[in-house]
Design an enzyme around this catalytic site. Structure first.
Site: not given
Ligand SMILES: O=C(O)c1cc(C(=O)O)oc(=O)c1
Length: 295
Positions: A30, A48, A76, A123, A180, A248, A253
């Site tokens: 991940h 972000y 994201s 996802r 997670h 991760d 963030n």
């Molecule tokens: O908790 C988060 O902010 C976060 C964000 C993203 C993402 O922006 O994809 O991915 C993750 O695994 C965790």
């Protein structure tokens, strides 16, 4: 940490070298890439705006931490434009595969192209602070269309909506991986309500997996993340064939307290106390899901 352009850095430039050495062939299952923005702009809907964290930095970190492969999960901030993820996979020389985020209207030909580019799952993100909407009906349609490719679904949600997620999760016709652990409150301990609810989800079908990741997000006390270890180790011991681990990186963030990737790797022997558990967590399990052709 923000630069003059307001772009955030959420990763340390100088992680420690871990004491724990992963077994040969270990997979960081991940992680993400951000940009580079000049080639792969962020989504207009991104919540972000990060600094560039491309494949060169990712693979240098992998080397430093003693890992062999990466699973790159579409972040994201790139929305449904998977080009940054595909680029990182393409330059990895076969040592990375990925998980995409797709527009539910995506065509079968585009799904085939993603498969060709090393994608092995999609996802579905349910965090309101990360995405504007999460249409369960459309997601289920996508889930029904990816079975022919041998893909799975990765779902990200927080513990407070686990209950309402259950019918949706039960209806997914392909294997499911929960990011997670659905973000339990690890301060409750392994027998607290969050972990009990999560275990009953894992017990509900044999093909739900989870990532035992993100002590930095789940345990504000910091290294050595005692509450995280106490809560998560029994999970690894109880579901040894359905757990994955990842850094991760670049820790979207997490700009306030930059996680030390070396310290994160040193959590592994604490949650997976035997060599066999570690081999499953870091090699056998991710290989089964992402490189079934080689597993
Ligand atoms: O908790 C988060 O902010 C976060 C964000 C993203 C993402 O922006 O994809 O991915 C993750 O695994 C965790």
């Amino acid at each position: 940490m923000k630069d003059e352009a307001g772009r955030i850095r959420s990763w340390t430039l100088d992680p420690s070298t871990p004491h724990f050495m992963p077994p040969p062939g270990a997979v960081d299952a991940h992680c993400h890439v951000f940009g580079p923005q000049a080639d792969f702009p962020f989504s207009p809907a991104a919540k972000y705006l990060p600094q560039d964290a491309g494949p060169d930095a990712l693979f240098a970190l992998r080397e430093k931490l003693g890992f062999s492969r990466n699973v790159i999960v579409q972040a994201s901030c790139h929305g449904t434009d998977n080009r940054a993820t595909l680029h990182a996979i393409a330059v990895s020389g076969g040592t990375a595969r990925g998980v995409a985020v797709v527009d539910p209207a995506i065509g079968d030909g585009e799904l085939d192209a993603l498969h060709e580019g090393g994608i092995r799952g999609v996802r579905f993100n349910f965090l309101k602070r990360l995405v504007d909407n999460a249409p369960k009906d459309k997601f289920l349609e996508v889930a029904h269309r990816i079975g022919r490719l041998g893909w799975h679904v990765v779902v990200y949600f927080e513990a407070d909506i686990l209950e309402e997620m259950l019918p949706f999760l039960a209806a997914i016709p392909v294997p499911v991986v929960i990011d997670h652990m659905g973000r339990p409150d690890v301060a409750q301990g392994p027998d607290g309500p969050d972990m009990r609810a999560f275990r009953s989800l894992l017990d509900s079908r044999a093909d739900i997996w989870t990532k035992v990741t993100c002590p930095d997000r789940l345990d504000p006390a910091g290294p050595p993340y005692a509450d995280f270890v106490t809560s998560v180790r029994p999970l690894v011991e109880a579901y040894p064939d359905r757990v994955l681990w990842g850094t991760d990186w670049p820790h979207p963030n997490m700009e306030k307290v930059l996680p030390d990737d070396g310290a994160l790797v040193d959590v592994i022997p604490l949650i997976a106390p035997t060599e066999e558990l570690r081999r499953k967590l870091l090699v056998d399990n991710p290989m089964r899901l992402y490189w079934p052709d080689e597993a």
